[in-house]
Write an enzyme that holds these catalytic residues in place. Structure first.
Site, short mmCIF file in Angstrom:
data_model
loop_
_atom_site.label_atom_id
_atom_site.label_comp_id
_atom_site.label_asym_id
_atom_site.label_seq_id
_atom_site.Cartn_x
_atom_site.Cartn_y
_atom_site.Cartn_z
N ASN A 120 40.84 37.24 43.18
CA ASN A 120 39.86 37.42 42.11
C ASN A 120 40.37 38.41 41.07
O ASN A 120 40.07 38.31 39.89
CB ASN A 120 38.54 37.93 42.71
CG ASN A 120 37.53 38.27 41.63
OD1 ASN A 120 37.04 37.40 40.92
ND2 ASN A 120 37.24 39.56 41.47
N HIS A 121 41.13 39.39 41.56
CA HIS A 121 41.60 40.47 40.70
C HIS A 121 42.96 40.95 41.15
O HIS A 121 43.39 40.65 42.26
CB HIS A 121 40.61 41.64 40.75
CG HIS A 121 40.23 41.99 42.17
ND1 HIS A 121 39.13 41.47 42.80
CD2 HIS A 121 40.83 42.77 43.10
CE1 HIS A 121 39.04 41.93 44.03
NE2 HIS A 121 40.08 42.73 44.25
N ARG A 216 42.76 34.67 54.52
CA ARG A 216 41.38 35.10 54.28
C ARG A 216 41.30 35.34 52.78
O ARG A 216 42.00 36.19 52.23
CB ARG A 216 41.08 36.37 55.06
CG ARG A 216 39.66 36.94 54.79
CD ARG A 216 39.77 38.35 54.32
NE ARG A 216 38.50 39.04 54.17
CZ ARG A 216 38.22 39.85 53.16
NH1 ARG A 216 39.11 40.05 52.20
NH2 ARG A 216 37.08 40.48 53.10
N ASP A 218 39.76 36.66 49.56
CA ASP A 218 38.88 37.78 49.24
C ASP A 218 37.97 37.45 48.06
O ASP A 218 38.39 36.78 47.10
CB ASP A 218 39.81 38.95 48.86
CG ASP A 218 39.08 40.23 48.58
OD1 ASP A 218 38.47 40.79 49.50
OD2 ASP A 218 39.11 40.69 47.41
N TYR A 222 33.36 35.14 42.90
CA TYR A 222 33.41 35.74 41.57
C TYR A 222 34.57 35.24 40.71
O TYR A 222 34.90 35.86 39.69
CB TYR A 222 33.52 37.27 41.70
CG TYR A 222 32.70 37.83 42.85
CD1 TYR A 222 31.31 37.74 42.83
CD2 TYR A 222 33.31 38.43 43.95
CE1 TYR A 222 30.55 38.23 43.89
CE2 TYR A 222 32.56 38.93 45.00
CZ TYR A 222 31.18 38.82 44.97
OH TYR A 222 30.44 39.31 46.02
N GLU A 225 33.52 33.11 35.41
CA GLU A 225 32.35 33.69 34.73
C GLU A 225 31.80 32.68 33.72
O GLU A 225 32.57 31.97 33.07
CB GLU A 225 32.73 34.96 33.95
CG GLU A 225 33.38 36.06 34.76
CD GLU A 225 34.80 35.75 35.17
OE1 GLU A 225 35.54 35.11 34.40
OE2 GLU A 225 35.20 36.15 36.29
N GLU A 260 35.73 34.86 52.18
CA GLU A 260 34.84 36.00 52.12
C GLU A 260 33.86 35.72 50.99
O GLU A 260 34.19 35.93 49.81
CB GLU A 260 35.58 37.32 51.84
CG GLU A 260 34.60 38.49 51.95
CD GLU A 260 34.89 39.68 51.02
OE1 GLU A 260 34.41 40.78 51.32
OE2 GLU A 260 35.57 39.52 49.99
N HIS A 325 36.29 46.23 58.05
CA HIS A 325 36.88 47.39 57.39
C HIS A 325 36.01 47.92 56.25
O HIS A 325 36.31 48.94 55.67
CB HIS A 325 38.25 47.00 56.84
CG HIS A 325 38.14 45.92 55.79
ND1 HIS A 325 37.78 44.62 56.11
CD2 HIS A 325 38.30 45.95 54.46
CE1 HIS A 325 37.73 43.90 55.00
NE2 HIS A 325 38.05 44.68 53.97
N ASP A 326 34.95 47.18 55.88
CA ASP A 326 34.07 47.62 54.80
C ASP A 326 32.81 48.27 55.37
O ASP A 326 32.63 48.32 56.58
CB ASP A 326 33.67 46.42 53.94
CG ASP A 326 34.82 45.93 53.08
OD1 ASP A 326 35.62 46.77 52.62
OD2 ASP A 326 34.93 44.71 52.87
C1 GLC Z 1 36.57 42.69 49.56
C2 GLC Z 1 37.21 43.60 50.58
C3 GLC Z 1 36.99 45.03 50.18
C4 GLC Z 1 37.55 45.26 48.79
C5 GLC Z 1 36.96 44.26 47.80
C6 GLC Z 1 37.66 44.30 46.50
O1 GLC Z 1 35.18 42.81 49.58
O2 GLC Z 1 36.72 43.32 51.87
O3 GLC Z 1 37.59 45.91 51.11
O4 GLC Z 1 37.27 46.56 48.38
O5 GLC Z 1 37.08 42.94 48.28
O6 GLC Z 1 38.94 43.73 46.63
#
Ligand code: GLC
Ligand code: CA
Length: 560
Positions: A120-121, A216, A218, A222, A225, A260, A325-326
């Site tokens: 995404n980024h 996975r 991420d 998003y 837009e 995700e 991890h979040d």
């Molecule tokens: C996902 C990850 C998280 C990260 C975010 C931005 O939600 O799980 O750890 O900060 O993406 O990349």
């Protein structure tokens, strides 16, 4: 029949031609960060050679796949989710040869390897962004989402609301705003640009050629837009996913994609498409409801959300989890439910972060072994492939004083010795300090101590995983909820062909009786799956069970 007799079905070696293409449906996934696992060269940072040395531990747990958190070159302002080079390895963790060795050794142990695709980024330090911002006429200008004003896409929610005030950030170099859904140092790529899609495909190819088994992906919702929308889950975003999946199916049909997408079940369902988008997606809304159910001592939150969960295509699977991890995200609950979760699980405001709770599983369960077992028992018996977060198998604690989500990312606790056996460096040099309090500190909670006894959480978790893998009813079966009068008891039948498993969970802190309507199974004998003991035959009358506090049973239903 003893627990040892229920031989686990081992996933085929991924390298073998005949390996089951649907392996992910039976997977038990272990999420870990090379940085946090083991430091082999004494610089205070975990690395691939260190992970390699501990692969036997991972294999011995019984998991079938590892999900590696981002290990790419990065300024590490978001623990590696801010990538500055997609086809490299952060030198702190090793190099590509180390990674190849890891893949080879994991595959040799029948462990699949899932890596992160953060698309995404990028980091603002990525050369693409450096070029893009360098001038308005740069050929890469259009790789990111630029605007002369910060009032486009108004009303789109801010995800990292504790740190960000807007989804737009001002770039003083090219004097324009750029779009970012996460930290302002993570500019969003522009998926309307076909060149970006092609570049992402090259990244996928690179790692697929190297031999990874899946990605996975991420922050999927998003990607694209559009004005006047929430900028989440747009049809154009699905087009991007379909494009990548089509390419994969053409060139690397064995590669698996995990989404995700932290969204409601009806909005996640489209990410499976007709079996032509993701193979797996995390079930985010289920997770907080498992925590709610044990606090409320009521099965309703879990049953409600699972009943609202649409069916998914045959070749797809849910990914389910308790922690990662979040922060424990509370985005997918109502305001009332969120308040309840905060009151119950994060009374200490220091434990709150964005819309969530930055704690590990063991402290959330107040170190109560019975609740830890119950929660893990549900994780291993509800529909989906379970994902375990490293350290939770030994009941590691957290440190809410470390800022951001670092408190749940501290070094793995291997032993009670120097730096918990994690590193030979001076303690001051560790990437994050070890836990050292008397309850969760490494002197108390560590692998070595728990290996010594069959009664440790670690030994119990291994048994749990082994028994889970003994029946495919858990991974591929249907679920049917029983509705006993006692709502503190959460019971269901998992069924796959002739294989039937009855699960009975006591969500209460007190002993409970329950009468189950098992009329459909009259004449069957429930075999308790951990010990192999037969229970009384099911008759015409309701089946009576008594459960100790937070106790649960798994029974194989045998027609004898
Ligand atoms: C996902 C990850 C998280 C990260 C975010 C931005 O939600 O799980 O750890 O900060 O993406 O990349
Ligand atoms: Ca190191």
């Amino acid at each position: 029949m003893s627990a040892a007799d229920v031989a686990p079905k081992v996933a085929g070696n991924p390298a073998e031609p005949g390996a089951d293409p649907l392996w992910y449906k039976d997977a038990v996934i272990y999420e870990l960060h090379a940085r946090a696992f083991h430091d082999s060269n004494g610089d205070g940072i975990g690395d691939f050679p260190g992970l390699l040395q501990n692969l036997d531990y991972v294999q011995d747990l019984g998991v079938t796949a590892i999900w590696l958190l981002p290990f790419y070159p990065s300024p590490l302002k978001d623990d590696g989710y801010d990538i500055s080079d997609y086809t490299g390895i952060n030198p702190s963790y090793g190099d590509l040869d180390d990674f190849k060795k890891l893949l080879e050794q994991a595959h040799r142990r029948n462990l699949r390897v899932i890596t992160e695709l953060v698309i995404n980024h990028t980091s603002d330090q990525h050369p693409w962004f450096q070029e893009s911002r360098s001038s308005r006429t740069n050929p890469r200008r259009d790789w990111y989402v630029w605007s002369d004003s910060d009032d486009r896409y108004r009303g789109v929610r801010i995800i990292f609301k504790d740190t960000e005030l807007s989804n737009w950030a001002w770039d003083p170099i090219s004097k324009a705003y750029y779009w970012h859904r996460f930290f302002s140092h993570q500019p969003d790529l522009n998926y309307d640009n076909p060149a970006v899609r092609e570049e992402i495909w090259k990244i996928l190819k690179f790692w697929a050629d190297m031999g990874v088994d899946g990605f996975r992906v991420d922050a999927v919702p998003y990607l694209v837009e559009r004005e006047g929308t929430s900028c989440e889950n747009l049809p154009e975003t699905h087009d991007v996913v379909k494009f990548l999946r089509r390419r994969l199916d053409e060139y690397y049909p064995h590669i698996f994609l995990l989404a995700e997408a932290n969204q409601w079940p009806v909005d996640v369902r489209p990410y499976f498409g007709n079996g032509d988008e993701f193979h797996m997606a995390f079930h985010f809304p289920l997770m907080p409801r498992m925590f709610m159910a044990v606090k409320l001592e009521d099965r309703k939150p879990i049953i409600d959300i699972l009943q609202q969960t649409p069916d998914i295509p045959e070749n797809c699977q849910w990914g389910i989890f308790l922690r990662n991890h979040d922060e424990l995200t509370l985005e997918m609950v109502s305001d009332v439910e969120r308040d309840y979760m905060y009151d119950m699980y994060a009374f200490d405001v220091g434990a709150r972060l964005n819309l969530g709770i930055r704690r590990r599983l063991a402290p959330l369960m107040e170190g109560d072994r019975r609740r830890l077992e119950l929660m893990n028992g549900m994780l291993m018996s509800l529909p989906g492939s379970p994902v375990l977060y490293y350290g939770d198998e030994i009941g590691m604690g957290d440190n809410i004083f470390l800022g951001d989500r670092n408190g749940v990312r501290t070094p793995m606790q291997w032993s009670g010795g120097w730096n918990a056996g994690f590193s030979t460096a001076d303690p001051e040099r560790l990437y994050l300090p070890l836990l050292s309090n008397p309850v969760y500190g490494y002197q108390t909670v560590n692998v070595e101590a728990q290996r010594r006894t069959d009664h440790s959480l670690l030994s119990w978790m291994k048994r749990l995983i082994r028994v889970r893998k003994s029946s495919r009813a858990f991974s591929r079966g249907t679920i049917e909820f029983l509705q006993p009068r006692n709502h503190r008891v959460f019971a269901y039948i998992r069924q796959l062909g002739h294989e039937r498993v009855l699960v009975v969970n006591n969500l209460s802190s007190l002993a409970q009786p329950v009468e189950l309507d098992l009329g459909a199974f009259e004449g069957y004998i429930p075999i308790e799956m951990f010990g192999g003991n037969p229970f009384p035959r099911i008759g015409r009358l309701p089946y009576l069970l008594t459960l100790a506090p937070y106790n649960f049973y798994w029974f194989r239903l045998r027609r004898l």
